[in-house]
Design an enzyme around this catalytic site. Structure first.
Site, PDB file in Angstrom:
ATOM      1  N   CYS A   1     -43.669  59.103  87.262  1.00 14.36           N
ATOM      2  CA  CYS A   1     -42.822  58.247  88.122  1.00 14.36           C
ATOM      3  C   CYS A   1     -43.437  56.863  88.313  1.00 14.36           C
ATOM      4  CB  CYS A   1     -42.583  58.904  89.481  1.00 14.36           C
ATOM      5  SG  CYS A   1     -41.678  60.466  89.396  1.00 14.36           S
ATOM      6  N   ARG A   2     -44.463  56.763  89.153  1.00 18.49           N
ATOM      7  CA  ARG A   2     -44.953  55.452  89.565  1.00 18.49           C
ATOM      8  C   ARG A   2     -45.729  54.709  88.482  1.00 18.49           C
ATOM      9  NH1 ARG A   2     -47.996  57.770  94.617  1.00 18.49           N
ATOM     10  NH2 ARG A   2     -48.121  59.471  93.098  1.00 18.49           N
ATOM     11  N   SER A   3     -46.712  55.365  87.862  1.00 18.80           N
ATOM     12  CA  SER A   3     -47.550  54.610  86.909  1.00 18.80           C
ATOM     13  C   SER A   3     -46.817  54.228  85.629  1.00 18.80           C
ATOM     14  CB  SER A   3     -48.887  55.312  86.635  1.00 18.80           C
ATOM     15  OG  SER A   3     -48.704  56.578  86.065  1.00 18.80           O
TER      16      SER A   3
ATOM     17  N   ASN B   1     -48.115  60.852  86.453  1.00 19.91           N
ATOM     18  CA  ASN B   1     -47.831  59.942  85.320  1.00 19.91           C
ATOM     19  C   ASN B   1     -46.398  60.103  84.790  1.00 19.91           C
ATOM     20  OD1 ASN B   1     -49.171  59.268  81.970  1.00 19.91           O
ATOM     21  ND2 ASN B   1     -48.445  57.820  83.489  1.00 19.91           N
TER      22      ASN B   1
ATOM     23  N   ASP C   1     -44.993  58.257  96.715  1.00 19.04           N
ATOM     24  CA  ASP C   1     -44.571  59.180  95.659  1.00 19.04           C
ATOM     25  C   ASP C   1     -43.084  59.492  95.837  1.00 19.04           C
ATOM     26  OD1 ASP C   1     -44.156  61.275  93.975  1.00 19.04           O
ATOM     27  OD2 ASP C   1     -45.873  62.448  94.659  1.00 19.04           O
TER      28      ASP C   1
ATOM     29  N   CYS D   1     -51.264  57.210  88.594  1.00 17.12           N
ATOM     30  CA  CYS D   1     -50.694  57.903  89.758  1.00 17.12           C
ATOM     31  C   CYS D   1     -51.052  59.384  89.648  1.00 17.12           C
ATOM     32  CB  CYS D   1     -49.185  57.667  89.864  1.00 17.12           C
ATOM     33  SG  CYS D   1     -48.217  58.289  88.468  1.00 17.12           S
TER      34      CYS D   1
HETATM   35  P1  4NP Z   1     -45.980  60.340  90.150  1.00 21.30           P
HETATM   36  O1  4NP Z   1     -45.019  61.393  90.887  1.00 21.30           O
HETATM   37  O2  4NP Z   1     -47.397  60.646  90.612  1.00 21.30           O
HETATM   38  O3  4NP Z   1     -45.496  59.036  90.639  1.00 21.30           O
HETATM   39  O4  4NP Z   1     -45.796  60.562  88.661  1.00 21.30           O
HETATM   40  C1  4NP Z   1     -45.236  62.781  90.833  1.00 21.30           C
HETATM   41  C2  4NP Z   1     -44.680  63.507  89.819  1.00 21.30           C
HETATM   42  C3  4NP Z   1     -44.857  64.877  89.776  1.00 21.30           C
HETATM   43  C4  4NP Z   1     -45.599  65.504  90.745  1.00 21.30           C
HETATM   44  C5  4NP Z   1     -46.169  64.765  91.750  1.00 21.30           C
HETATM   45  C6  4NP Z   1     -45.986  63.409  91.799  1.00 21.30           C
HETATM   46  N1  4NP Z   1     -45.760  66.896  90.724  1.00 21.30           N
HETATM   47  O5  4NP Z   1     -46.359  67.440  91.655  1.00 21.30           O
HETATM   48  O6  4NP Z   1     -45.326  67.553  89.759  1.00 21.30           O
END
Ligand code: 4NP
Length: 155
Positions: free
Chosen positions: A16-18, A14, A123, A11
């Site tokens: 939340c989703r992945s 790294n 996200d 994602c």
């Molecule tokens: P992820 O979510 O891609 O599912 O881990 C996010 C976590 C942090 C950020 C963006 C998306 N960020 O911009 O910090």
């Protein structure tokens, strides 16, 4: 013994989703006796070395997935030579991975929801707790589809 399927979930951050995809697929693969070697990574480097977002850890824990030991890392071109399958959580992750993908890499590149329902795993980072549960719903469904695909790729 058959070799483990090497799968990388990707994602943006790294956190939340992945990591949720990794934790969910690890449990489902174990339940079905499928040998897997899993990891997750982000296209971005902001959270390298950090555990998953605490909202995701909590929501996942409540649904039977322990993500607490995972630590974020950034995806690397070398991953395309190590993993059999690289799974992007959304179209933007997919595009970034396509740009990184070497011509002679062995990994197949897909979107997670190619094995589930819908297009992108949204996200949840800037949203409410509901969004984290929705991510888990989507990932559980897609994990079932991925398991089925690995067992019967031409079905
Ligand atoms: P992820 O979510 O891609 O599912 O881990 C996010 C976590 C942090 C950020 C963006 C998306 N960020 O911009 O910090």
């Amino acid at each position: 013994m058959t070799e483990a399927y090497k799968i990388l979930f990707v994602c943006l951050g790294n956190i939340c989703r992945s990591p949720a995809a990794e934790g969910i697929f690890r449990v489902k693969a174990a339940v079905h006796g499928l040998s897997v070697d899993l990891d997750s990574a982000g296209t971005g480097a902001w959270h390298v070395g950090h555990p998953p977002d605490e909202r995701m850890i909590e929501v996942a824990q409540a649904r039977g997935y322990d993500l607490s030991a995972l630590r974020a890392r950034q995806v690397d071109i070398g991953d395309f030579y190590i993993y059999d399958h690289i799974l992007a959580m959304d179209q933007s992750n997919f595009r970034d991975l396509k740009d990184l993908q070497p011509a002679d890499g062995k990994a197949t590149l897909s979107k997670m929801l190619d094995f589930g329902v819908g297009d992108d795993v949204p996200d949840p980072y800037y949203g409410a707790v509901d969004g984290f549960n929705h991510v888990i719903d989507l990932l559980e469904e897609a994990s079932d589809g991925l398991l089925h695909h690995l067992r019967a790729p031409n079905a």
